[in-house]
Scaffold this motif. Structure first.
Motif, PDB file in Angstrom:
ATOM      1  N   TYR A   3       2.534  84.086  29.610  1.00 56.26           N
ATOM      2  CA  TYR A   3       2.698  83.198  28.462  1.00 56.26           C
ATOM      3  C   TYR A   3       1.980  81.859  28.707  1.00 56.26           C
ATOM      4  N   GLU A 116       6.654  78.511  18.695  1.00 52.46           N
ATOM      5  CA  GLU A 116       6.585  79.728  19.507  1.00 52.46           C
ATOM      6  C   GLU A 116       5.187  80.042  20.038  1.00 52.46           C
ATOM      7  N   ARG A 146       6.654  81.196  26.304  1.00 50.89           N
ATOM      8  CA  ARG A 146       7.720  81.988  26.910  1.00 50.89           C
ATOM      9  C   ARG A 146       8.977  81.873  26.053  1.00 50.89           C
ATOM     10  N   PRO A 147       9.569  82.994  25.653  1.00 51.63           N
ATOM     11  CA  PRO A 147      10.775  82.916  24.814  1.00 51.63           C
ATOM     12  C   PRO A 147      11.873  82.152  25.554  1.00 51.63           C
ATOM     13  N   ASP A 148      12.566  81.259  24.817  1.00 47.73           N
ATOM     14  CA  ASP A 148      13.622  80.446  25.399  1.00 47.73           C
ATOM     15  C   ASP A 148      14.898  81.276  25.493  1.00 47.73           C
ATOM     16  N   PRO A 149      15.378  81.577  26.720  1.00 44.41           N
ATOM     17  CA  PRO A 149      16.540  82.465  26.858  1.00 44.41           C
ATOM     18  C   PRO A 149      17.824  81.836  26.313  1.00 44.41           C
ATOM     19  N   SER A 150      17.827  80.475  26.120  1.00 43.90           N
ATOM     20  CA  SER A 150      19.048  79.839  25.594  1.00 43.90           C
ATOM     21  C   SER A 150      19.156  79.980  24.086  1.00 43.90           C
ATOM     22  N   ALA A 152      19.343  82.448  21.019  1.00 41.89           N
ATOM     23  CA  ALA A 152      19.589  83.858  20.699  1.00 41.89           C
ATOM     24  C   ALA A 152      18.549  84.339  19.688  1.00 41.89           C
ATOM     25  N   PRO A 153      18.009  85.557  19.865  1.00 40.13           N
ATOM     26  CA  PRO A 153      17.038  86.056  18.884  1.00 40.13           C
ATOM     27  C   PRO A 153      17.670  86.148  17.480  1.00 40.13           C
TER      28      PRO A 153
END
Lengths: 154, 154
Positions: A3, A116, A146-150, A152-153
């Motif tokens: 990413y 994003e 990089r998708p932010d893990p905090s 939620a999709p």
């Protein structure tokens, strides 16, 4: 997946091996760049090329083939390219040459409007078997962040 | 013969007609740009392209085909190109599109070191059948100067 956040400014990559054949030089030139110095030995001998040389756009295409092989191997989260800057054909490319590629990441920027994605600039140089640069350009590439893990999709 | 002295800054030329076929889009992509959105309808539908689109380098090659046809017809005393600046792929090019080309001369300069040649910059824009610009770049072209009749040939 690679990413935007994984890119390191100044990082260099070396890759690719492309054997330039006479048949392919002629085939590309017939279709897309039928100037005498790309088609005919005698006409080419009378120009600064000295002998039959590949179309500059063919050198771009062969370089792209090496780049795609490389980004596929590295699983880069690329989203295509809006363009290139300062493209220069530095030396003629001849049938029998063997090309390779080097890239250097010169800039990486998050998008101001789209959280994003981002973009980076990469200086691409194609060399022949004598380590002479034959083509150089700066590529602009869009890439996912990089998708932010905090978060939620949706 | 068209020499440096014959070029007019701001002069525009419109030329070319290139029918983009699905077979040619796939053939170019397979060889030089085998990314899924240039090869596969379903993969392309999942990207910003929306459907199968030509490689950007293929659009450059098709544009070059129109340019060569045009310079051959105009007998321009061109000596090749060292490169292009600010190349931008503005819209995707799809199978079925019909392309055409417009150029505008933006600069013409005699060489400082070689009295018999000069160079000019030409903005090249490729349009689709909806008159949308799909590709734009500034081409740098070397060209002969008009031979001076008062100087006897060596």
């Amino acid at each position: 997946m690679q990413y935007l956040e994984d890119l390191v400014i100044g990082a260099k990559h070396s890759f690719g091996r492309y054997q330039v054949t006479r048949d392919e030089v002629l085939e590309f030139a017939r279709k897309y760049d039928p100037q005498p110095f790309h088609l005919d030995d005698e006409a080419a001998a009378r120009t600064h090329f000295g002998r039959l040389a590949a179309s500059g756009w063919h050198t771009c295409a062969m370089t792209m083939a090496m780049i795609v092989e490389n980004i596929t191997a590295n699983e880069q989260a690329g989203l295509g390219s809006p363009g290139v800057d300062e493209l220069r054909w530095l030396k003629p490319v001849f049938p029998g040459d063997v090309l390779r590629c080097e890239t250097e990441i010169v800039e990486a920027t998050p998008s101001r409007s789209k959280p994003e994605i981002g973009s980076f600039r990469s200086q691409v140089t194609t060399y022949n078997q004598h380590d002479e640069p034959v083509l150089r350009f700066t590529s602009i590439v869009l890439i996912r962040r990089r998708p932010d893990p905090s978060v939620a999709p949706a």
